[in-house]
Write a protein that holds these residues in place. Structure first.
Motif, PDB file in Angstrom:
ATOM      1  N   ASP A   1     -21.080 -83.270 -41.151  1.00  0.00           N
ATOM      2  CA  ASP A   1     -21.026 -83.164 -42.610  1.00  0.00           C
ATOM      3  C   ASP A   1     -19.735 -83.756 -43.159  1.00  0.00           C
ATOM      4  O   ASP A   1     -19.590 -83.934 -44.368  1.00  0.00           O
ATOM      5  N   THR A   2     -18.759 -84.053 -42.273  1.00  0.00           N
ATOM      6  CA  THR A   2     -17.463 -84.594 -42.688  1.00  0.00           C
ATOM      7  C   THR A   2     -17.217 -85.993 -42.136  1.00  0.00           C
ATOM      8  O   THR A   2     -16.704 -86.870 -42.829  1.00  0.00           O
ATOM      9  N   TYR A   3     -17.596 -86.202 -40.864  1.00  0.00           N
ATOM     10  CA  TYR A   3     -17.315 -87.472 -40.197  1.00  0.00           C
ATOM     11  C   TYR A   3     -18.608 -88.271 -39.992  1.00  0.00           C
ATOM     12  O   TYR A   3     -19.703 -87.710 -39.940  1.00  0.00           O
ATOM     13  N   ALA A   4     -18.453 -89.574 -39.825  1.00  0.00           N
ATOM     14  CA  ALA A   4     -19.601 -90.469 -39.681  1.00  0.00           C
ATOM     15  C   ALA A   4     -20.385 -90.154 -38.402  1.00  0.00           C
ATOM     16  O   ALA A   4     -19.792 -90.060 -37.328  1.00  0.00           O
ATOM     17  N   PRO A   5     -21.715 -89.969 -38.495  1.00  0.00           N
ATOM     18  CA  PRO A   5     -22.517 -89.727 -37.282  1.00  0.00           C
ATOM     19  C   PRO A   5     -22.375 -90.831 -36.247  1.00  0.00           C
ATOM     20  O   PRO A   5     -22.448 -90.567 -35.044  1.00  0.00           O
ATOM     21  N   GLY A   6     -22.169 -92.074 -36.691  1.00  0.00           N
ATOM     22  CA  GLY A   6     -21.999 -93.170 -35.738  1.00  0.00           C
ATOM     23  C   GLY A   6     -20.794 -92.971 -34.850  1.00  0.00           C
ATOM     24  O   GLY A   6     -20.825 -93.266 -33.651  1.00  0.00           O
ATOM     25  N   LEU A   7     -19.711 -92.466 -35.420  1.00  0.00           N
ATOM     26  CA  LEU A   7     -18.497 -92.203 -34.650  1.00  0.00           C
ATOM     27  C   LEU A   7     -18.713 -91.047 -33.681  1.00  0.00           C
ATOM     28  O   LEU A   7     -18.394 -91.147 -32.491  1.00  0.00           O
ATOM     29  N   LEU A   8     -19.272 -89.933 -34.185  1.00  0.00           N
ATOM     30  CA  LEU A   8     -19.476 -88.757 -33.333  1.00  0.00           C
ATOM     31  C   LEU A   8     -20.470 -89.057 -32.215  1.00  0.00           C
ATOM     32  O   LEU A   8     -20.252 -88.694 -31.057  1.00  0.00           O
TER      33      LEU A   8
ATOM     34  N   SER B   1     -24.260 -95.415 -26.770  1.00  0.00           N
ATOM     35  CA  SER B   1     -22.935 -95.303 -27.375  1.00  0.00           C
ATOM     36  C   SER B   1     -22.602 -96.542 -28.194  1.00  0.00           C
ATOM     37  O   SER B   1     -22.080 -96.455 -29.316  1.00  0.00           O
ATOM     38  N   VAL B   2     -22.913 -97.715 -27.655  1.00  0.00           N
ATOM     39  CA  VAL B   2     -22.668 -98.964 -28.381  1.00  0.00           C
ATOM     40  C   VAL B   2     -23.528 -99.026 -29.646  1.00  0.00           C
ATOM     41  O   VAL B   2     -23.043 -99.385 -30.729  1.00  0.00           O
ATOM     42  N   ALA B   3     -24.823 -98.660 -29.503  1.00  0.00           N
ATOM     43  CA  ALA B   3     -25.717 -98.673 -30.663  1.00  0.00           C
ATOM     44  C   ALA B   3     -25.220 -97.716 -31.747  1.00  0.00           C
ATOM     45  O   ALA B   3     -25.270 -98.026 -32.943  1.00  0.00           O
ATOM     46  N   SER B   4     -24.736 -96.558 -31.325  1.00  0.00           N
ATOM     47  CA  SER B   4     -24.204 -95.597 -32.289  1.00  0.00           C
ATOM     48  C   SER B   4     -22.971 -96.150 -32.996  1.00  0.00           C
ATOM     49  O   SER B   4     -22.828 -96.041 -34.213  1.00  0.00           O
ATOM     50  N   GLY B   5     -22.076 -96.791 -32.234  1.00  0.00           N
ATOM     51  CA  GLY B   5     -20.870 -97.351 -32.821  1.00  0.00           C
ATOM     52  C   GLY B   5     -21.164 -98.464 -33.816  1.00  0.00           C
ATOM     53  O   GLY B   5     -20.440 -98.625 -34.814  1.00  0.00           O
ATOM     54  N   LEU B   6     -22.232 -99.233 -33.576  1.00  0.00           N
ATOM     55  CA  LEU B   6     -22.593-100.319 -34.487  1.00  0.00           C
ATOM     56  C   LEU B   6     -22.951 -99.806 -35.873  1.00  0.00           C
ATOM     57  O   LEU B   6     -22.866-100.555 -36.862  1.00  0.00           O
ATOM     58  N   ARG B   7     -23.341 -98.524 -35.968  1.00  0.00           N
ATOM     59  CA  ARG B   7     -23.677 -97.967 -37.280  1.00  0.00           C
ATOM     60  C   ARG B   7     -22.461 -97.893 -38.203  1.00  0.00           C
ATOM     61  O   ARG B   7     -22.607 -97.804 -39.418  1.00  0.00           O
ATOM     62  N   LEU B   8     -21.273 -97.908 -37.608  1.00  0.00           N
ATOM     63  CA  LEU B   8     -20.056 -97.823 -38.421  1.00  0.00           C
ATOM     64  C   LEU B   8     -19.825 -99.100 -39.228  1.00  0.00           C
ATOM     65  O   LEU B   8     -19.102 -99.078 -40.234  1.00  0.00           O
ATOM     66  N   VAL B   9     -20.423-100.207 -38.794  1.00  0.00           N
ATOM     67  CA  VAL B   9     -20.213-101.485 -39.484  1.00  0.00           C
ATOM     68  C   VAL B   9     -21.531-102.057 -40.016  1.00  0.00           C
ATOM     69  O   VAL B   9     -21.616-103.244 -40.320  1.00  0.00           O
ATOM     70  N   THR B  10     -22.545-101.193 -40.130  1.00  0.00           N
ATOM     71  CA  THR B  10     -23.869-101.641 -40.565  1.00  0.00           C
ATOM     72  C   THR B  10     -24.240-100.979 -41.878  1.00  0.00           C
ATOM     73  O   THR B  10     -24.035 -99.782 -42.045  1.00  0.00           O
ATOM     74  N   ARG B  11     -24.810-101.746 -42.784  1.00  0.00           N
ATOM     75  CA  ARG B  11     -25.322-101.207 -44.043  1.00  0.00           C
ATOM     76  C   ARG B  11     -26.811-100.875 -43.892  1.00  0.00           C
ATOM     77  O   ARG B  11     -27.506-101.530 -43.140  1.00  0.00           O
ATOM     78  N   ASN B  12     -27.241 -99.899 -44.661  1.00  0.00           N
ATOM     79  CA  ASN B  12     -28.631 -99.438 -44.551  1.00  0.00           C
ATOM     80  C   ASN B  12     -29.540-100.193 -45.511  1.00  0.00           C
ATOM     81  O   ASN B  12     -30.353 -99.606 -46.209  1.00  0.00           O
ATOM     82  N   THR B  13     -29.404-101.502 -45.549  1.00  0.00           N
ATOM     83  CA  THR B  13     -30.274-102.299 -46.400  1.00  0.00           C
ATOM     84  C   THR B  13     -31.503-102.731 -45.599  1.00  0.00           C
ATOM     85  O   THR B  13     -31.424-103.020 -44.413  1.00  0.00           O
ATOM     86  N   VAL B  14     -32.640-102.802 -46.277  1.00  0.00           N
ATOM     87  CA  VAL B  14     -33.882-103.170 -45.606  1.00  0.00           C
ATOM     88  C   VAL B  14     -33.827-104.643 -45.244  1.00  0.00           C
ATOM     89  O   VAL B  14     -33.495-105.491 -46.077  1.00  0.00           O
TER      90      VAL B  14
END
Length: 438
Positions: A310-317, A424-437
């Motif tokens: 609820d505080t930190y980015a799920p991609g990081l965690l 882990s790599v896929a999760s980390g990529l969410r930190l630099v990815t936008r949720n655009t279709v």
């Protein structure tokens, strides 16, 4: 929320306890080991094949109705399992039980998103992750305890009071969502059932070292039926197979992360008993105790990770958690020939920390990266990723034994570490990815 957690616990536990009790059930019903595997396969096939249709139905008639129907069917089918007198009758009852579990699992995350506001959704999903992870890991221990004092029908009979308890509270407390005015596509649902039944059957045949012909035919049916299903739903505003959601990079990466993590978990929990008993020479009782730290730590970490999401980015965690899981599985694979119990326990704790740290944040990422109107599709994807990942893990363990013989568990743990690393790599990529279709 209590009713949801109890219902999910029943659905997940039934997958794990039947695996442990299979030899006992087969002997009592005078069934061969090969035939008795259908006690497991019937449940998995029914659950996976109907998850997405029920998730879609939840959007149309309401999540609450699907969930309540699932509890009722699960309770009734549990009674039928307890009363079964032959392998065919138990298999039919297990099919019904799998359908009931599918109804529960397909909409549970969507219901949690209705109960908790967005800023506290991580806490609710953390509790859900705690129950899923703990029950999957603790299932064999619970089954062993029940079988030590009672015969196998009680493994299913204990679902009755717990299921009725969940139904009582769910009936009056579950939120009523707003149904969507769309038509339920029966032909698409049939194609979905064929597609994922073929996939799970093929994985099961591979796991049991069945004929290569049957595996290839099943995979061909999976590809053909899946292709027809996807083309049929092209342009649909709320497709049963969530292709619209998978076009969102954050959602797709979260789904890939979930699949990789549960494949790693499946590889670990199928191979570790063989590893401890065959490779390290531990007896079954010691193996049970050595398996316990993983589930205990998951139970302790999952709620904490949920609150942190609820505080930190799920991609990081999630990235940190799966990196830790990968390291823990590598450390297990590299254990010396005669390790002490403490050496094993420390490594199992590391794995539990990693898996517990990933699960709730990733579920939140899946739910929040989908539009509110597609919460059922996101909820169904969470359950599909878990079940297909675990089935894939089991099939890869069988492949590992075929390749490496008695060293198969070590190879399986190494493959699991690789899946966790990819996650882990896929999760980390969410930190630099936008949720655009796309």
């Amino acid at each position: 929320m209590l009713a949801i957690l109890v219902s999910i616990a029943l659905a997940v536990l039934d997958t794990a306890i039947a695996n442990t009790a299979l030899p006992t059930i087969a002997a009592d019903l005078h069934a061969s080991p090969a035939a008795s595997v259908w006690i497991i396969n019937a449940y998995q096939l029914a659950a996976v094949a109907t998850l997405l249709p029920f998730a879609s139905l939840g959007n149309i008639v309401g999540h609450r109705k699907v969930f309540l129907g699932g509890i009722i069917l699960f309770v009734v089918s549990s009674a039928l399992c307890a009363l079964a007198w032959s392998l065919p009758t138990l298999t039919v009852a297990r099919v019904l039980q799998g359908v009931g579990a599918s109804m529960i699992m397909s909409v549970n995350a969507a219901l949690i998103s209705l109960i908790f506001p967005p800023e506290r959704l991580g806490r609710g999903l953390g509790m859900n992750a705690l129950v899923v992870g703990t029950c999957f890991a603790a299932g064999p221990t619970i089954a062993s305890l029940v079988l030590s004092v009672a015969n196998w029908p009680w493994l299913f009979a204990i679902n009755l009071p717990l299921g009725l308890f969940a139904l009582f509270f769910a009936w009056s407390s579950l939120p009523v969502g707003k149904p969507q005015a769309i038509k339920f596509e029966r032909m698409t649902a049939l194609l979905n059932v064929i597609t994922f039944s073929a996939l799970i059957f093929g994985l099961g045949q591979a796991a049991q070292l069945g004929s290569m012909t049957s595996v290839l035919i099943a995979l061909a049916v999976f590809v053909i039926a899946g292709t027809v299903m996807v083309r049929r739903e092209a342009g649909h505003p709320s497709p049963m197979f969530p292709l619209d959601l998978l076009k969102r990079p954050l959602f797709a990466l979260s789904a890939l992360t979930a699949f990789c993590s549960f494949t790693a978990q499946g590889l670990a929990f199928v191979s570790l008993p063989f590893f401890f008993e065959t490779t390290l020479g531990r007896d079954p009782i010691q193996t049970g105790f050595l398996m316990t730290p993983w589930s205990v730590v998951v139970a302790a970490i999952a709620p904490v990770a949920g609150r942190l999401s609820d505080t930190y980015a799920p991609g990081l965690l999630g990235g940190i958690g799966l990196a830790v899981l990968s390291a823990g599985m590598v450390s297990l694979a590299l254990l010396p020939g005669d390790p002490g119990a403490l050496d094993i326990v420390i490594r199992m704790i590391i794995c539990g920390i990693g898996f517990g740290f990933f699960q709730a944040p990733n579920q939140k990422a899946l739910m929040t990266s989908a539009p509110r109107s597609r919460s059922s599709g996101a909820s169904g994807t969470i359950a599909m990723a878990r079940l297909i990942g675990q089935a894939t893990g089991a099939a890869l363990v069988a492949l590992s034994f075929g390749i490496a013989g008695r060293h198969g568990p070590v190879l399986a743990l190494s493959i699991g570490a690789g899946f966790a690393a990819v996650g882990s790599v896929a999760s980390g990529l969410r930190l630099v990815t936008r949720n655009t279709v796309v």
